[in-house]
Design a protein around this motif. Structure first.
Motif, PDB file in Angstrom:
ATOM      1  N   ILE A 138       0.870  -1.183   0.000  1.00 38.23           N
ATOM      2  CA  ILE A 138       0.000   0.000   0.000  1.00 38.23           C
ATOM      3  C   ILE A 138       0.902   1.226   0.000  1.00 38.23           C
ATOM      4  CG2 ILE A 138      -1.805   1.283   1.195  1.00 38.23           C
ATOM      5  CD1 ILE A 138      -2.619  -1.380   2.536  1.00 38.23           C
ATOM      6  N   ILE A 139       0.841   1.985  -1.080  1.00 47.64           N
ATOM      7  CA  ILE A 139       1.692   3.165  -1.250  1.00 47.64           C
ATOM      8  C   ILE A 139       0.836   4.409  -1.075  1.00 47.64           C
ATOM      9  CG2 ILE A 139       3.126   4.466  -2.868  1.00 47.64           C
ATOM     10  CD1 ILE A 139       3.811   1.812  -4.239  1.00 47.64           C
ATOM     11  N   VAL A 140       1.224   5.285  -0.164  1.00 47.08           N
ATOM     12  CA  VAL A 140       0.552   6.563   0.024  1.00 47.08           C
ATOM     13  C   VAL A 140       1.519   7.668  -0.377  1.00 47.08           C
ATOM     14  CG1 VAL A 140      -0.586   8.118   1.641  1.00 47.08           C
ATOM     15  CG2 VAL A 140      -0.854   5.640   1.901  1.00 47.08           C
ATOM     16  N   ILE A 141       1.100   8.514  -1.311  1.00 51.69           N
ATOM     17  CA  ILE A 141       1.923   9.642  -1.753  1.00 51.69           C
ATOM     18  C   ILE A 141       1.268  10.926  -1.282  1.00 51.69           C
ATOM     19  CG2 ILE A 141       3.019  10.816  -3.701  1.00 51.69           C
ATOM     20  CD1 ILE A 141       1.664   7.455  -4.433  1.00 51.69           C
ATOM     21  N   ASN A 142       1.888  11.589  -0.335  1.00 47.70           N
ATOM     22  CA  ASN A 142       1.399  12.864   0.185  1.00 47.70           C
ATOM     23  C   ASN A 142       1.963  13.972  -0.692  1.00 47.70           C
ATOM     24  OD1 ASN A 142       0.719  15.143   1.608  1.00 47.70           O
ATOM     25  ND2 ASN A 142       1.850  14.612   3.472  1.00 47.70           N
ATOM     26  N   LEU A 165       5.821  14.342  -1.760  1.00 47.33           N
ATOM     27  CA  LEU A 165       6.192  15.133  -2.920  1.00 47.33           C
ATOM     28  C   LEU A 165       5.783  16.579  -2.658  1.00 47.33           C
ATOM     29  CD1 LEU A 165       5.020  12.730  -5.789  1.00 47.33           C
ATOM     30  CD2 LEU A 165       7.326  12.989  -4.857  1.00 47.33           C
ATOM     31  N   ASN A 166       6.228  17.479  -3.526  1.00 49.34           N
ATOM     32  CA  ASN A 166       6.000  18.910  -3.290  1.00 49.34           C
ATOM     33  C   ASN A 166       4.977  19.466  -4.270  1.00 49.34           C
ATOM     34  OD1 ASN A 166       6.234  21.495  -2.277  1.00 49.34           O
ATOM     35  ND2 ASN A 166       8.056  21.988  -3.493  1.00 49.34           N
ATOM     36  N   ALA A 173       1.828  12.415  -9.020  1.00 51.61           N
ATOM     37  CA  ALA A 173       1.922  11.617  -7.797  1.00 51.61           C
ATOM     38  C   ALA A 173       1.627  10.144  -8.094  1.00 51.61           C
ATOM     39  CB  ALA A 173       0.961  12.155  -6.743  1.00 51.61           C
ATOM     40  N   ILE A 174       0.613   9.891  -8.922  1.00 53.20           N
ATOM     41  CA  ILE A 174       0.303   8.508  -9.304  1.00 53.20           C
ATOM     42  C   ILE A 174       1.476   7.895 -10.068  1.00 53.20           C
ATOM     43  CG2 ILE A 174      -1.200   7.031 -10.677  1.00 53.20           C
ATOM     44  CD1 ILE A 174      -3.462   9.048 -10.123  1.00 53.20           C
ATOM     45  N   ASN A 175       2.066   8.649 -10.993  1.00 59.88           N
ATOM     46  CA  ASN A 175       3.214   8.141 -11.754  1.00 59.88           C
ATOM     47  C   ASN A 175       4.362   7.765 -10.818  1.00 59.88           C
ATOM     48  OD1 ASN A 175       1.909   8.487 -14.217  1.00 59.88           O
ATOM     49  ND2 ASN A 175       2.751  10.532 -14.544  1.00 59.88           N
ATOM     50  N   TYR A 176       4.567   8.572  -9.788  1.00 57.56           N
ATOM     51  CA  TYR A 176       5.601   8.264  -8.799  1.00 57.56           C
ATOM     52  C   TYR A 176       5.269   6.941  -8.110  1.00 57.56           C
ATOM     53  CZ  TYR A 176       8.849   8.974  -4.901  1.00 57.56           C
ATOM     54  OH  TYR A 176       9.863   8.833  -3.981  1.00 57.56           O
ATOM     55  N   GLY A 177       4.015   6.778  -7.720  1.00 58.66           N
ATOM     56  CA  GLY A 177       3.605   5.534  -7.077  1.00 58.66           C
ATOM     57  C   GLY A 177       3.761   4.328  -7.985  1.00 58.66           C
TER      58      GLY A 177
END
Length: 378
Positions: free
Chosen positions: A38-42, A65-66, A73-77
């Motif tokens: 489970i990945i959460v990207i704030n 992320l900033n 953000a989704i791409n990072y995840g």
């Protein structure tokens, strides 16, 4: 499903949704088939999002992320994802406990499918801020007669977490478009649907799509809840202009139909889809191309269905329809003066306008219906 459980990654991009995030994460952690990751990207939240995530240490992977925007953000995840399957889940929604099990089952049984999809519930928040009463369930259109792609282009029924896909499919179609701060899920769903077959999850909805009054959007484009439909239209128009340029005309025909025999129907279908997004320049282009075709055959039942839907459908953005634009009717009249095909089409638009009036039985609309019919001829 075999001895080894399927390897699933859930990606939760989040921005200033601390009041809903814990319930969201609890619903993912409560799955009958647990996610392996489970990945959460704030994405630069200014509220208590980090504190909420800190309480889930050991259960989630947390990244900051900033304020790059939801698609980035989704791409990072996706780059951090290790699972064979990917479920992208909004930070204010709530999953039903058997969602992952139900999504993955048809894909485990048949490797020919690239993704599964389900219906879901439009659900209000309760007085305590938690998920509350169900308002209604999404209706997935009939996909048998016209195939998958055309109904999806007409209106998105794969929004948010309704789509569950193999990680390999995401890799094949490429990243989410960083410029689409809204509707990025819709654009991605179309790309996936053009490349891979999907299978519907049997039974009721898999999650609650929360309806609330909070602000929407990224820092770069923040807006109030009553602006969300207008924003959907604004961003839909961006990528549908691109689709118009890039997709072959044959994409606008049901599977098994030949463009050589059905070009007129394909043009009508593309014209209708662009009208639902209020892309009037593209609509006018297709009217002119339609007028230039040399097809004297009577208008088919399939073609009339397209025309009728154009006059009856109320697009979800609620910003009006092609019916509200007199230049559309004026262009049909102008083209019909020299085009036999357009004269055939015009008669069916008259029939569709009368059907619109009969369907709604709103006598105050009678003058408007009559005036549009007049404009088609005079």
């Amino acid at each position: 499903m075999g001895k080894n459980p399927p390897n699933i990654t859930v990606i939760v991009p989040t921005f200033n949704r601390a009041q809903y995030l814990a319930e969201c994460l609890d619903s993912i952690l409560a799955q009958t088939l647990p996610a392996a990751q489970i990945i959460v990207i704030n994405d630069g939240s200014k509220d208590r999002t980090k504190d909420i995530c800190d309480s889930y240490r050991g259960k989630i992977e947390y990244y900051e992320l900033n304020q790059v925007g939801k698609p980035s953000a989704i791409n990072y995840g996706l780059k951090k994802a290790k699972g064979e399957y990917i479920w992208i889940f909004d930070d204010d929604d709530v999953a039903l406990t058997e969602a992952l099990e139900r999504f993955v089952e048809p894909l485990e049984k048949n490797s020919a499918y690239g993704f599964s999809y389900s219906t879901f519930y439009f659900t209000s928040s309760g007085a305590d801020g938690r998920i509350g009463p169900i308002n209604f369930e999404l209706r997935i259109p009939d996909l048998e007669a016209r195939g998958f792609l055309i109904p999806l282009l007409e209106a998105n029924f794969l929004g948010g977490a309704a789509l569950f896909a193999r990680a390999a499919c995401y890799r094949a179609v490429g990243d989410f478009d960083p410029a689409l701060l809204r509707s990025q899920d819709y654009e991605m769903a179309v790309r996936l649907a053009r490349r891979f077959p999907g299978i519907r999850v049997a039974g009721p909805g898999t999650f609650h799509y929360r309806q609330h009054a909070g602000e929407r959007g990224a820092t770069q484009d923040r807006f109030a809840v009553d602006e969300r439909k207008r924003k959907w239209l604004e961003y839909d128009q961006k990528f549908f202009c691109k689709f118009y340029q890039e997709f072959p005309l044959a994409d606008y025909l049901p599977p098994g139909h030949s463009l050589d025999k059905k070009k007129r129907q394909a043009l009508l279908q593309r014209l209708a889809i662009m009208s639902y997004k209020l892309l009037l320049p593209e609509v006018i282009k297709d009217l002119r191309e339609l007028a230039a075709t040399n097809d004297p055959a009577p208008i088919s039942a399939e073609e009339y269905f397209i025309i009728r839907e154009m006059m009856l459908r109320v697009p979800r953005h609620e910003a009006g329809a092609v019916y509200d634009h007199m230049e559309f009717f004026d262009e049909i009249r102008r083209l019909a003066s020299a085009s036999p095909v357009m004269r055939l089409v015009r008669t069916k638009f008259v029939r569709a306008l009368l059907a619109r009036f009969r369907n709604r039985l709103e006598f105050l609309q009678l003058p408007g219906t009559f005036w549009r019919i007049v404009r088609l001829y005079i």
